[in-house]
Design an enzyme around this catalytic site. Structure first.
Site, PDB file in Angstrom:
ATOM      1  N   GLU A  74       0.725  -1.203  -0.032  1.00 41.87           N
ATOM      2  CA  GLU A  74       0.078  -0.025  -0.064  1.00 41.87           C
ATOM      3  C   GLU A  74       0.882   1.371  -0.091  1.00 41.87           C
ATOM      4  OE1 GLU A  74       0.001  -2.520   1.899  1.00 41.87           O
ATOM      5  OE2 GLU A  74      -1.883  -2.914   2.744  1.00 41.87           O
ATOM      6  N   CYS A 115       0.161   1.643   7.270  1.00 42.76           N
ATOM      7  CA  CYS A 115      -0.267   1.876   6.206  1.00 42.76           C
ATOM      8  C   CYS A 115      -1.809   2.509   6.256  1.00 42.76           C
ATOM      9  CB  CYS A 115      -0.668   0.597   5.180  1.00 42.76           C
ATOM     10  SG  CYS A 115       0.890   0.018   4.692  1.00 42.76           S
TER      11      CYS A 115
END
Ligand SMILES: [Zn+2]
Length: 157
Positions: A74, A115
């Site tokens: 991500e 993330c």
């Protein structure tokens, strides 16, 4: 003492219930798993962002023997997008994962805490939520923004 109950809404969708654009982004995330470098975890994660200008940016996890030196899929996608298209808002993020046998996971995997923090800052930076698609072969989890996975988040506001 009072109790505070926090609510998250996650839509559980069959692949056929997704839009063409959502399916395309998931296919991009699935393809990105093949570029993953995961000799330690054997957990091949692919991510794909859809930017406001329509461009899709892939990312995948990159591991390292010095563990903190690696990066999640991500964030590799978000930081690559920031480097190439700094003025483009991220509108959607898809994530797909393959296991050590090379099979896509049945149940969706969700982003790690770091993330989630970067995604929420991306939303804050561009003043719009990032639609999240977590792909699994059984179903896909769909969220309207990272707040569904990160209540009481740490932001500048
Ligand atoms: Zn992560």
């Amino acid at each position: 003492m009072k109790e505070l109950t926090l609510k998250s809404t996650i839509h559980v969708a069959d692949f056929s219930e997704l839009t063409d654009q959502e399916r395309k982004l998931i296919e991009e995330a699935k393809a990105a798993t093949h570029h993953s470098y995961a000799p330690y975890s054997h957990f091949h994660v692919g991510a794909a962002l859809l930017l406001k200008n329509g461009i899709m940016v892939p990312g995948c996890n990159q591991e390292n023997a010095a563990f903190p030196s690696g990066l999640c899929a991500e964030r590799s996608a978000i930081f690559a997008a920031g480097a190439q298209y700094p003025d483009q808002a991220v509108t959607m993020l898809a994530i797909a994962v393959r296991n050590s046998k090379g099979e896509f996971l049945e149940e969706p995997a969700s982003p790690c805490g770091s993330c989630r923090q970067v995604i929420i800052e991306t939303e804050t930076r561009f003043k719009q939520p990032v639609r999240i698609l977590l792909y699994g072969t059984k179903h896909t989890y769909v969220m309207d923004g990272i707040k569904e996975l990160m209540p009481l988040s740490f932001t500048e506001f």
